[in-house]
Design a protein around this motif. Structure first.
Motif, PDB file in Angstrom:
ATOM      1  N   LEU A  45      24.416  88.445  -6.171  1.00 55.35           N
ATOM      2  CA  LEU A  45      23.605  89.066  -5.124  1.00 55.35           C
ATOM      3  C   LEU A  45      24.260  90.333  -4.592  1.00 55.35           C
ATOM      4  N   HIS A  46      25.592  90.310  -4.512  1.00 55.50           N
ATOM      5  CA  HIS A  46      26.315  91.444  -3.914  1.00 55.50           C
ATOM      6  C   HIS A  46      26.942  92.382  -4.951  1.00 55.50           C
ATOM      7  N   ARG A  47      26.683  92.126  -6.224  1.00 56.31           N
ATOM      8  CA  ARG A  47      27.270  92.982  -7.270  1.00 56.31           C
ATOM      9  C   ARG A  47      26.690  94.390  -7.209  1.00 56.31           C
ATOM     10  N   HIS A  48      25.379  94.479  -6.998  1.00 57.11           N
ATOM     11  CA  HIS A  48      24.714  95.777  -6.860  1.00 57.11           C
ATOM     12  C   HIS A  48      23.752  95.703  -5.681  1.00 57.11           C
ATOM     13  N   THR A  49      23.640  96.788  -4.954  1.00 57.19           N
ATOM     14  CA  THR A  49      22.664  96.827  -3.868  1.00 57.19           C
ATOM     15  C   THR A  49      21.274  97.024  -4.468  1.00 57.19           C
ATOM     16  N   PRO A  50      20.223  96.630  -3.729  1.00 59.97           N
ATOM     17  CA  PRO A  50      18.861  96.886  -4.232  1.00 59.97           C
ATOM     18  C   PRO A  50      18.637  98.357  -4.573  1.00 59.97           C
ATOM     19  N   LYS A  51      19.214  99.246  -3.759  1.00 54.17           N
ATOM     20  CA  LYS A  51      19.047 100.675  -4.019  1.00 54.17           C
ATOM     21  C   LYS A  51      19.687 101.081  -5.337  1.00 54.17           C
ATOM     22  N   GLU A  52      20.872 100.542  -5.618  1.00 54.45           N
ATOM     23  CA  GLU A  52      21.548 100.839  -6.889  1.00 54.45           C
ATOM     24  C   GLU A  52      20.730 100.344  -8.074  1.00 54.45           C
ATOM     25  N   THR A  53      20.183  99.144  -7.918  1.00 52.13           N
ATOM     26  CA  THR A  53      19.373  98.566  -8.996  1.00 52.13           C
ATOM     27  C   THR A  53      18.131  99.408  -9.248  1.00 52.13           C
ATOM     28  N   LEU A  54      17.440  99.786  -8.180  1.00 51.99           N
ATOM     29  CA  LEU A  54      16.219 100.587  -8.334  1.00 51.99           C
ATOM     30  C   LEU A  54      16.518 101.972  -8.903  1.00 51.99           C
ATOM     31  N   ASN A  55      17.654 102.542  -8.528  1.00 48.57           N
ATOM     32  CA  ASN A  55      18.053 103.840  -9.098  1.00 48.57           C
ATOM     33  C   ASN A  55      18.283 103.722 -10.603  1.00 48.57           C
ATOM     34  N   GLN A  56      18.908 102.620 -11.017  1.00 54.99           N
ATOM     35  CA  GLN A  56      19.137 102.409 -12.446  1.00 54.99           C
ATOM     36  C   GLN A  56      17.816 102.208 -13.178  1.00 54.99           C
ATOM     37  N   TYR A  57      16.908 101.441 -12.571  1.00 55.51           N
ATOM     38  CA  TYR A  57      15.579 101.245 -13.172  1.00 55.51           C
ATOM     39  C   TYR A  57      14.863 102.581 -13.335  1.00 55.51           C
ATOM     40  N   SER A  58      14.986 103.430 -12.332  1.00 55.77           N
ATOM     41  CA  SER A  58      14.339 104.741 -12.394  1.00 55.77           C
ATOM     42  C   SER A  58      14.895 105.567 -13.557  1.00 55.77           C
ATOM     43  N   LYS A  59      16.218 105.533 -13.738  1.00 57.91           N
ATOM     44  CA  LYS A  59      16.846 106.259 -14.851  1.00 57.91           C
ATOM     45  C   LYS A  59      16.366 105.737 -16.198  1.00 57.91           C
TER      46      LYS A  59
END
Length: 276
Positions: A45-59
């Motif tokens: 849960l704390h490995r990546h923030t939701p924002k980090e995950t969504l940024n990666q999805y966007s890339k």
């Protein structure tokens, strides 16, 4: 994190905001029965923030569509256990299609199965049906390819994450689908394929479809499980008959015997949706 456990979590924290400030003990108390490895869940849960995950999805050109989002397919919302999140690559507008046909069948089709698709699809596609299948070997692959060949549209539902294209021989098909059509999954990108994920995947195929067409299936096969799921979801089930002596016709002939609509021509499917 199973579907039912995530359901429990959403009941306790619908916006999924409080969980990020909870201690391990507080998180564990949200679940009954408790998680088998709460420490692993806490770390994940704390490995990546939701924002980090969504940024990666966007890339990676991945669209994340949640159950509460307006873009979420209405048909899929109607099933008992809809995916809480759909990850999509490609033309996500296709998920809003209202005239859809799921297609499943054996991974080792005979000439009968191949010719059945080639005979039925031109008229079905001409009537603007969007084809949904699982990008597996055999009938699934043929369904996608024939839909493309007939200049129709198709949705592929994966049983793994986007980093694990399965089977590998479908990589070229996958690359075309994410360019011109759409590929979806409920699994995060780094989730490898596992056997149990494919029956779960099939509930999405039927859940997105007005009706499910079964072409060649053995007496005990995943396609019959898909047909049962479709019936539980209130979907129409169609089956192409086959020779009495063919093991791959036993499943489809059984479905017809149990009440599935026998399909001899494309019109047998089309007529069920005229005027809708």
């Amino acid at each position: 994190m199973t579907w039912s456990k995530l359901s429990q979590l959403l009941l306790k924290d619908p916006s999924l905001t409080r969980i990020f400030s909870m201690t391990l003990a507080q998180l564990s108390s949200l679940f009954y029965p408790t998680l088998t490895n709460p420490q692993a869940f806490y770390q994940d849960l704390h490995r990546h923030t939701p924002k980090e995950t969504l940024n990666q999805y966007s890339k990676d050109c991945i669209h994340a569509i949640c159950y509460v989002d307006q873009e979420y397919p209405e048909l899929l919302k109607q099933i008992y256990d809809p995916p809480w999140v759909i990850l999509a690559k490609g033309n996500v507008q296709l998920l809003r299609s209202s005239k859809t046909l799921g297609v499943v069948g054996t991974r080792q089709p005979t000439e009968v199965g191949i010719k059945s698709i080639q005979m039925l699809f031109p008229k079905i596609i001409q009537e603007d049906f969007l084809i949904i299948s699982g990008m597996a070997k055999g009938i699934d692959r043929l369904a996608h390819i024939e839909a493309i060949k007939q200049k129709g549209k198709t949705i592929a539902v994966m049983g793994s994450g986007f980093q694990y294209i399965y089977p590998k021989e479908n990589l070229a098909l996958y690359e075309h689908l994410v360019t011109e059509h759409v590929v979806i999954t409920e699994y995060p990108p780094l989730t490898p394929p596992q056997k149990w994920q494919f029956p779960a995947r099939n509930r999405i195929i039927s859940g997105l479809s007005n009706g499910l067409l079964v072409i060649e299936a053995a007496e005990r096969s995943g396609s019959l499980i898909s047909a049962d799921q479709a019936l539980e979801q209130g979907r129409d089930v169609f089956a192409a008959p086959g020779p009495l002596f063919s093991p791959l016709s036993k499943g489809t002939n059984f479905l017809i015997q149990q009440g599935a609509k026998l399909v001899l021509t494309a019109e047998d499917i089309i007529e069920e949706y005229e005027g809708e």
